[in-house]
Design an enzyme around this catalytic site. Structure first.
Site, PDB file in Angstrom:
ATOM      1  N   ARG A  47     -25.435  -5.459  21.656  1.00 18.10           N
ATOM      2  CA  ARG A  47     -25.780  -4.140  22.211  1.00 18.10           C
ATOM      3  C   ARG A  47     -26.157  -4.228  23.691  1.00 18.10           C
ATOM      4  O   ARG A  47     -26.244  -3.222  24.379  1.00 18.10           O
ATOM      5  CB  ARG A  47     -26.911  -3.497  21.379  1.00 18.10           C
ATOM      6  CG  ARG A  47     -27.369  -2.152  21.864  1.00 18.10           C
ATOM      7  CD  ARG A  47     -28.077  -1.305  20.787  1.00 18.10           C
ATOM      8  NE  ARG A  47     -28.965  -2.052  19.936  1.00 18.10           N
ATOM      9  CZ  ARG A  47     -30.216  -2.447  20.252  1.00 18.10           C
ATOM     10  NH1 ARG A  47     -30.717  -2.133  21.431  1.00 18.10           N
ATOM     11  NH2 ARG A  47     -30.948  -3.128  19.405  1.00 18.10           N
ATOM     12  N   TYR A  98     -18.836  22.326  32.349  1.00 13.79           N
ATOM     13  CA  TYR A  98     -18.466  21.844  31.012  1.00 13.79           C
ATOM     14  C   TYR A  98     -19.551  22.256  30.014  1.00 13.79           C
ATOM     15  O   TYR A  98     -20.731  21.958  30.200  1.00 13.79           O
ATOM     16  CB  TYR A  98     -18.250  20.328  31.016  1.00 13.79           C
ATOM     17  CG  TYR A  98     -18.059  19.843  29.600  1.00 13.79           C
ATOM     18  CD1 TYR A  98     -17.054  20.395  28.806  1.00 13.79           C
ATOM     19  CD2 TYR A  98     -18.890  18.899  29.044  1.00 13.79           C
ATOM     20  CE1 TYR A  98     -16.890  20.007  27.489  1.00 13.79           C
ATOM     21  CE2 TYR A  98     -18.724  18.501  27.726  1.00 13.79           C
ATOM     22  CZ  TYR A  98     -17.722  19.062  26.960  1.00 13.79           C
ATOM     23  OH  TYR A  98     -17.573  18.701  25.651  1.00 13.79           O
ATOM     24  N   ASP A 169     -20.184  14.804  38.153  1.00 13.66           N
ATOM     25  CA  ASP A 169     -19.206  14.573  37.086  1.00 13.66           C
ATOM     26  C   ASP A 169     -17.828  14.609  37.750  1.00 13.66           C
ATOM     27  O   ASP A 169     -17.381  15.659  38.211  1.00 13.66           O
ATOM     28  CB  ASP A 169     -19.354  15.678  36.028  1.00 13.66           C
ATOM     29  CG  ASP A 169     -18.464  15.466  34.819  1.00 13.66           C
ATOM     30  OD1 ASP A 169     -17.385  14.870  34.988  1.00 13.66           O
ATOM     31  OD2 ASP A 169     -18.828  15.915  33.721  1.00 13.66           O
ATOM     32  N   LYS A 194     -10.679  11.203  29.166  1.00 10.85           N
ATOM     33  CA  LYS A 194      -9.674  12.019  29.848  1.00 10.85           C
ATOM     34  C   LYS A 194      -8.700  11.155  30.676  1.00 10.85           C
ATOM     35  O   LYS A 194      -8.053  10.310  30.123  1.00 10.85           O
ATOM     36  CB  LYS A 194     -10.361  13.082  30.704  1.00 10.85           C
ATOM     37  CG  LYS A 194     -11.585  13.737  30.041  1.00 10.85           C
ATOM     38  CD  LYS A 194     -11.272  14.522  28.788  1.00 10.85           C
ATOM     39  CE  LYS A 194     -12.518  15.271  28.317  1.00 10.85           C
ATOM     40  NZ  LYS A 194     -12.511  15.673  26.934  1.00 10.85           N
TER      41      LYS A 194
HETATM   42  C1  LIG Z   1     -16.020  17.701  32.827  1.00 10.04           C
HETATM   43  C2  LIG Z   1     -16.416  17.033  31.534  1.00 10.04           C
HETATM   44  N1  LIG Z   1     -17.485  16.223  31.527  1.00 10.04           N
HETATM   45  C3  LIG Z   1     -17.899  15.591  30.405  1.00 10.04           C
HETATM   46  C4  LIG Z   1     -17.239  15.777  29.202  1.00 10.04           C
HETATM   47  C5  LIG Z   1     -17.745  15.089  27.968  1.00 10.04           C
HETATM   48  O1  LIG Z   1     -16.986  13.970  27.687  1.00 10.04           O
HETATM   49  P1  LIG Z   1     -16.796  13.342  26.223  1.00 10.04           P
HETATM   50  O2  LIG Z   1     -16.012  14.319  25.397  1.00 10.04           O
HETATM   51  O3  LIG Z   1     -16.097  12.048  26.476  1.00 10.04           O
HETATM   52  O4  LIG Z   1     -18.169  13.138  25.652  1.00 10.04           O
HETATM   53  C6  LIG Z   1     -16.110  16.601  29.157  1.00 10.04           C
HETATM   54  C7  LIG Z   1     -15.377  16.816  27.898  1.00 10.04           C
HETATM   55  O5  LIG Z   1     -14.494  17.649  27.791  1.00 10.04           O
HETATM   56  C8  LIG Z   1     -15.692  17.251  30.358  1.00 10.04           C
HETATM   57  O6  LIG Z   1     -14.627  18.082  30.391  1.00 10.04           O
END
Ligand SMILES: Cc1ncc(COP(=O)(O)O)c(C=O)c1O
Length: 371
Positions: A47, A98, A169, A194
């Site tokens: 871990r 998001y 982000d 993504k």
């Molecule tokens: C801009 C953005 N940030 C974070 C996330 C969260 O990522 P995860 O689905 O890998 O937890 C997403 C998911 O769609 C996203 O579009």
């Protein structure tokens, strides 16, 4: 470092995260399936560290220009950042971004752990006014799903001058078109689910961090919180990164062409894509980004029913949530209860993939014909 010393992204993606060359040694890192490690070393336990994570982390670090930690999902990575906030800390964030992050922040606020200031993140004056007294400015640009562009250089500089931490982000833009750490941000987050992994087959996240002390605190948060990546997922993400610049460049080219064609389509009410010269964020995007990405959104002359009909009618584009994969996906965002009510009912988010542009356009045209 001169430009000649620095590998271009396509080369970097192919070279990073490989073991040092030895005779008969492997080209690729192993998938290290080990919870238990012999005593006496620096890692200690499964871990706390893993050699497959390390290979992936070194690849993302090279792209984002900052030491990186991988987590079990994008949300786990972002949650680790918020977990460091002291009780009562003020967080300034977007009133539309998001939905998972918005809901996480709202939940922390409702539980009395933090105080959130939600602002129109593309309105620079409104954000500047909210920064004094904030412990953290959380940014996402382009925003999900409205593709607003945030003035990153200006807001990052303002936040730092007030002693406010900044997290960005970078999932939609990717380091190919913007590198927030180089603009002064403290943390860059990714949903590796993504573009970087790119094949819609894993869920994974990362944080890239400039300051060594902050890196250590986030590494401890992962160690103690336990939101660690599976070694197989880490290996797949690294494999995906090998083709990330190729995929992103093709998807971005397709997105720009689709945006141009949708802009003049009679069934479309509004198109959101910062690459269009007519887009309200075009000049801001051009001032600090090296491209405009491969996600766009649009609203229809019509409402939820018409938008659902369009999404259900496609044959090349998959009707599904998520983005950043090699295949094109679309969905009506308001079908999710957690989506912001300021997002129009008919808004369709389209993550453009790497299919042939004419196949995509034929599919979009016939789907729009259904209404
Ligand atoms: C801009 C953005 N940030 C974070 C996330 C969260 O990522 P995860 O689905 O890998 O937890 C997403 C998911 O769609 C996203 O579009």
């Amino acid at each position: 470092m001169s430009e000649n010393d620095f590998p271009h992204p396509e080369t970097l993606a192919i070279q990073v995260g490989r073991p040092s060359p030895t005779s008969d040694g492997p080209l690729n890192p192993p998938i290290s399936l080990n919870a238990t490690l012999h005593a006496g070393g620096e890692v200690g336990y499964g871990r706390y560290g893993n050699e497959t994570w390390s290979a992936l982390e070194s690849a993302i670090a090279a792209f984002e220009s900052g030491p990186t930690l991988v987590f079990s999902s994008g949300m786990a990575a972002i949650n680790a950042v918020f977990s460091l906030l002291p009780v009562g800390a003020v967080v300034t964030a977007s009133d539309q971004g998001y939905s998972g992050v918005m809901n996480l922040l709202r939940g922390l606020d409702a539980a009395g752990k933090i105080e959130i200031r939600l602002v129109d993140i593309a309105n620079t004056d409104e954000v500047l006014a909210a920064i004094p007294g904030s412990a953290l400015l959380w940014l996402e640009s382009p925003t999900n799903p409205s593709l607003k562009i945030v003035d990153l250089p200006k807001l990052i500089a303002a936040a730092k001058s007030h002693g406010c931490g900044v997290g960005v982000d970078n999932t939609f833009a990717t380091p190919l078109i913007q590198q927030p750490l180089l603009m002064g941000a403290d943390i860059v987050a990714h949903s590796l689910t993504k573009y970087l992994s790119g094949h819609s087959d894993i869920v994974l996240g990362s944080l890239s961090i400039k300051d060594p002390a902050l890196f250590q605190r986030l590494s401890d948060a992962r160690k103690i919180g336990g939101a660690i990546a599976g070694p197989f997922e880490a290996w797949l993400a690294l494999r995906g990164i090998r083709t990330f610049p190729l995929r992103f460049s093709k998807a971005q080219e397709n997105a720009a062409e689709i945006a141009r064609r949708l802009q003049v389509h009679p069934k479309i009410a509004k198109i959101n894509y910062p690459g269009l010269p007519e887009n309200e964020y075009h000049l801001r995007a051009k001032s600090f980004m090296r491209g405009f990405g491969a996600v766009l959104s649009f609203t229809l002359h019509g409402g939820a029913i018409e938008a659902e009909m369009v999404c259900d009618s496609s044959r090349v584009i998959t009707h599904a949530t998520s983005l950043g994969g090699i295949e094109s996906l679309w969905e009506r965002r308001r079908r999710w209860a957690g989506e912001s009510e300021s997002v129009p009912e008919s808004l369709i988010r389209l993550s453009v993939g790497c299919e042939n542009i004419e196949d995509l356009w034929r599919d979009i045209s016939q789907a729009l014909e259904q209404i």
